[in-house]
Design a protein around this motif. Structure first.
Motif, PDB file in Angstrom:
ATOM      1  N   ASN A  15     100.320 -63.154 -90.562  1.00  0.00           N
ATOM      2  CA  ASN A  15     100.541 -63.221 -89.224  1.00  0.00           C
ATOM      3  C   ASN A  15     100.950 -62.145 -88.510  1.00  0.00           C
ATOM      4  O   ASN A  15     100.890 -61.798 -87.200  1.00  0.00           O
ATOM      5  N   LEU A  18      97.888 -60.177 -87.637  1.00  0.00           N
ATOM      6  CA  LEU A  18      97.212 -60.932 -86.490  1.00  0.00           C
ATOM      7  C   LEU A  18      97.781 -60.183 -85.228  1.00  0.00           C
ATOM      8  O   LEU A  18      97.119 -59.798 -84.206  1.00  0.00           O
ATOM      9  N   ALA A  85     106.061 -71.962 -85.669  1.00  0.00           N
ATOM     10  CA  ALA A  85     104.942 -73.113 -86.007  1.00  0.00           C
ATOM     11  C   ALA A  85     105.667 -74.522 -85.981  1.00  0.00           C
ATOM     12  O   ALA A  85     104.942 -75.449 -86.207  1.00  0.00           O
ATOM     13  N   SER A  86     106.812 -74.738 -85.635  1.00  0.00           N
ATOM     14  CA  SER A  86     107.057 -76.247 -85.555  1.00  0.00           C
ATOM     15  C   SER A  86     107.317 -76.591 -84.023  1.00  0.00           C
ATOM     16  O   SER A  86     108.414 -76.818 -83.418  1.00  0.00           O
ATOM     17  N   PRO A 107      99.297 -72.505 -84.439  1.00  0.00           N
ATOM     18  CA  PRO A 107      98.704 -71.377 -84.323  1.00  0.00           C
ATOM     19  C   PRO A 107      98.505 -70.822 -82.742  1.00  0.00           C
ATOM     20  O   PRO A 107      98.576 -71.713 -82.007  1.00  0.00           O
ATOM     21  N   ILE A 108      98.579 -69.515 -82.551  1.00  0.00           N
ATOM     22  CA  ILE A 108      98.530 -68.864 -81.284  1.00  0.00           C
ATOM     23  C   ILE A 108      97.166 -69.018 -80.702  1.00  0.00           C
ATOM     24  O   ILE A 108      96.258 -69.055 -81.738  1.00  0.00           O
ATOM     25  N   VAL A 110      94.612 -66.448 -79.122  1.00  0.00           N
ATOM     26  CA  VAL A 110      94.852 -64.954 -78.808  1.00  0.00           C
ATOM     27  C   VAL A 110      94.807 -64.540 -77.398  1.00  0.00           C
ATOM     28  O   VAL A 110      95.824 -63.950 -76.926  1.00  0.00           O
TER      29      VAL A 110
ATOM     30  N   SER B   2     105.807 -79.271 -91.325  1.00  0.00           N
ATOM     31  CA  SER B   2     104.951 -78.847 -90.365  1.00  0.00           C
ATOM     32  C   SER B   2     104.817 -77.295 -90.357  1.00  0.00           C
ATOM     33  O   SER B   2     103.604 -76.704 -90.233  1.00  0.00           O
ATOM     34  N   HIS B   3     105.888 -76.615 -90.594  1.00  0.00           N
ATOM     35  CA  HIS B   3     105.817 -75.082 -90.565  1.00  0.00           C
ATOM     36  C   HIS B   3     104.913 -74.689 -91.739  1.00  0.00           C
ATOM     37  O   HIS B   3     104.026 -73.731 -91.487  1.00  0.00           O
ATOM     38  N   ARG B   6     101.220 -75.211 -90.618  1.00  0.00           N
ATOM     39  CA  ARG B   6     100.647 -74.623 -89.640  1.00  0.00           C
ATOM     40  C   ARG B   6     100.680 -73.067 -90.025  1.00  0.00           C
ATOM     41  O   ARG B   6      99.808 -72.555 -89.007  1.00  0.00           O
ATOM     42  N   THR B   7     101.650 -72.601 -90.822  1.00  0.00           N
ATOM     43  CA  THR B   7     101.368 -71.105 -90.537  1.00  0.00           C
ATOM     44  C   THR B   7      99.988 -70.366 -91.315  1.00  0.00           C
ATOM     45  O   THR B   7      99.456 -69.534 -90.638  1.00  0.00           O
ATOM     46  N   ASN B  10      97.425 -70.539 -88.628  1.00  0.00           N
ATOM     47  CA  ASN B  10      97.704 -69.423 -87.447  1.00  0.00           C
ATOM     48  C   ASN B  10      96.827 -68.143 -87.839  1.00  0.00           C
ATOM     49  O   ASN B  10      95.924 -67.621 -86.807  1.00  0.00           O
ATOM     50  N   ALA B  11      96.576 -67.824 -89.340  1.00  0.00           N
ATOM     51  CA  ALA B  11      95.666 -66.797 -89.497  1.00  0.00           C
ATOM     52  C   ALA B  11      94.259 -67.287 -89.446  1.00  0.00           C
ATOM     53  O   ALA B  11      93.431 -66.585 -88.555  1.00  0.00           O
ATOM     54  N   GLY B  14      93.896 -67.791 -85.441  1.00  0.00           N
ATOM     55  CA  GLY B  14      93.685 -66.450 -84.848  1.00  0.00           C
ATOM     56  C   GLY B  14      92.636 -65.329 -85.147  1.00  0.00           C
ATOM     57  O   GLY B  14      92.169 -64.991 -84.379  1.00  0.00           O
ATOM     58  N   PHE B  15      92.351 -65.213 -86.376  1.00  0.00           N
ATOM     59  CA  PHE B  15      91.477 -64.124 -86.850  1.00  0.00           C
ATOM     60  C   PHE B  15      90.236 -64.578 -86.241  1.00  0.00           C
ATOM     61  O   PHE B  15      89.316 -63.845 -85.816  1.00  0.00           O
ATOM     62  N   GLU B  17      89.289 -66.410 -83.739  1.00  0.00           N
ATOM     63  CA  GLU B  17      89.330 -66.157 -82.216  1.00  0.00           C
ATOM     64  C   GLU B  17      89.266 -64.668 -81.884  1.00  0.00           C
ATOM     65  O   GLU B  17      88.503 -64.448 -81.170  1.00  0.00           O
ATOM     66  N   LEU B  46      93.610 -78.756 -87.751  1.00  0.00           N
ATOM     67  CA  LEU B  46      95.000 -78.701 -87.065  1.00  0.00           C
ATOM     68  C   LEU B  46      95.338 -79.983 -86.351  1.00  0.00           C
ATOM     69  O   LEU B  46      96.565 -80.533 -86.454  1.00  0.00           O
ATOM     70  N   ASN B  50      98.326 -82.390 -87.213  1.00  0.00           N
ATOM     71  CA  ASN B  50      99.167 -82.891 -86.285  1.00  0.00           C
ATOM     72  C   ASN B  50      99.423 -84.271 -86.402  1.00  0.00           C
ATOM     73  O   ASN B  50     100.335 -85.196 -86.406  1.00  0.00           O
ATOM     74  N   LEU B  53     101.070 -85.880 -89.453  1.00  0.00           N
ATOM     75  CA  LEU B  53     102.513 -85.685 -89.648  1.00  0.00           C
ATOM     76  C   LEU B  53     103.188 -86.608 -88.599  1.00  0.00           C
ATOM     77  O   LEU B  53     104.011 -87.336 -89.028  1.00  0.00           O
ATOM     78  N   ASP B  54     102.498 -87.022 -87.630  1.00  0.00           N
ATOM     79  CA  ASP B  54     102.957 -87.983 -86.566  1.00  0.00           C
ATOM     80  C   ASP B  54     103.049 -89.357 -87.230  1.00  0.00           C
ATOM     81  O   ASP B  54     104.094 -90.052 -86.959  1.00  0.00           O
TER      82      ASP B  54
END
Lengths: 126, 223
Positions: A15, A18, A85-86, A107-108, A110, B2-3, B6-7, B10-11, B14-15, B17, B46, B50, B53-54
């Protein structure tokens, strides 16, 4: 245009990469730390134009770290974006109430991420 | 939890995208196609995470309603805006008819919007080109009743009770080709029930479906 120095505080290596790659390709300079403790030191030494603060960190968490930033006259005006992330626990409203200047959930996206970075740096200049 | 889930996403998101946005240069056709596959699959994963988890929160009895008074007709309009683009793209008409007597409602706005979005997304997904979707909201003696009707493929009677179960997509090949998490209606039902309401479906194969739910006015204490 860009060129400003941005401090990335994030414990996850990928991360961090990124954020670094996306910011650098857009012309920003970056420095990084894996912990808030080290990040706070960098903030004092380098006085970045912006800090990206992960919330869940080993050691001091991002919210506590922000309080320490704000308590130090040298770093108290550095704009800071919370990144978490939460998304269930933290959201834009609660993070702004904690004193952050911006918010991104992981996740962001970009595009949104770059817009938020620009917005927060620009609003700091008034 | 959840953390942790999701972490890594993110990669992945993100990558892919970064590649799709061509921040580091052009891609050839196959590379662009795979990048888009990774991105949409990452986003699909994702939504699944989500929703799971809900759902696990609801089932463990730990899902709490964040109660506040909000403008119900406005929430309906927001949900409509969210699917409008997809509907237009498929030549589907989107009509809204909200009872003037409806106004503020005390409930969990985020979850009620989620219910509406899940029903509307399904309606768009299962309605062929040129179809019609209508949202109707009426004031009842004891609160509100909201319906989402479509002129879609419909559901045979024996499948109707199954659709609120987890991971159940019914209706053969057409339905199975449609991507979804298989949890949208299950969550909608749980969220309606948390508000003390009921959700049901009326449908005829080939004609369309109407999903309706009630939101009773209760002696909620706004937090």
């Amino acid at each position: 245009m860009a060129g400003e120095l941005i401090l990335i505080i994030e414990d996850n290596e990928k991360n961090r990469k990124l954020a670094r790659d996306v910011l650098q390709v857009k012309g920003y300079q970056t420095i990084e730390s894996e912990t808030a403790e080290e990040g706070l030191k960098f903030a004092v030494e380098k006085h970045p134009a912006l800090i990206l603060m992960d919330i869940q960190l080993p050691g001091i968490d991002g919210i506590t770290a922000l309080k320490q930033l704000r308590a130090d006259p040298i770093t108290k005006t550095i704009p800071t974006i919370a990144i978490t992330a939460s998304a269930m626990t933290y959201n834009r409203v609660t993070m702004l109430a904690e004193g952050f200047d911006g918010f991104q959930s992981k996740p962001i996206s970009v595009k949104d991420f770059l817009e938020e970075v620009r917005r927060v740096i620009d609003s700091d200049r008034g | 939890m959840s953390h942790e889930l999701r972490t890594p996403l993110n990669a992945i998101i993100g990558f892919s995208e970064v590649l799709q946005e061509k921040l580091f240069g052009e891609l050839n056709e196959k590379q662009a196609e795979y990048t888009s596959d990774i991105l949409t699959s990452g986003q699909h994963l994702l939504s699944l995470i989500n929703e799971i988890l809900d759902l696990s929160k609801v089932e463990a009895g730990r899902m709490e309603l964040e109660l506040a008074s909000f403008d119900l007709p406005l929430a309906i309009d927001n949900a409509r805006t969210f699917v409008r683009e997809r509907a237009v793209k498929h030549g589907i008409k989107l009509a809204v008819d909200v009872d003037d007597r409806l106004g503020d409602y005390v409930g969990d706005e985020r979850k009620i919007k989620q219910i509406l979005l899940n029903l509307l997304s399904n309606a768009v997904k299962f309605t062929p080109e040129g179809g019609r979707i209508s949202i109707t909201a009426n004031k009842t003696e004891n609160g509100a009743e909201i319906s989402v009707s479509d002129t879609g493929i419909g559901i045979v009677p024996e499948d109707q009770p199954k659709i609120f179960e987890e991971f159940r997509q019914v209706g053969g090949d057409y339905a199975h080709k449609k991507e979804g998490t298989g949890l949208g209606l299950t969550l909608a039902k749980k969220f309606v029930e948390l508000h003390g309401g009921k959700i049901w479906v009326e449908s005829e194969l080939g004609k369309g479906s109407t999903f309706s739910f009630t939101l009773p006015e209760r002696a909620w204490r706004a937090s």
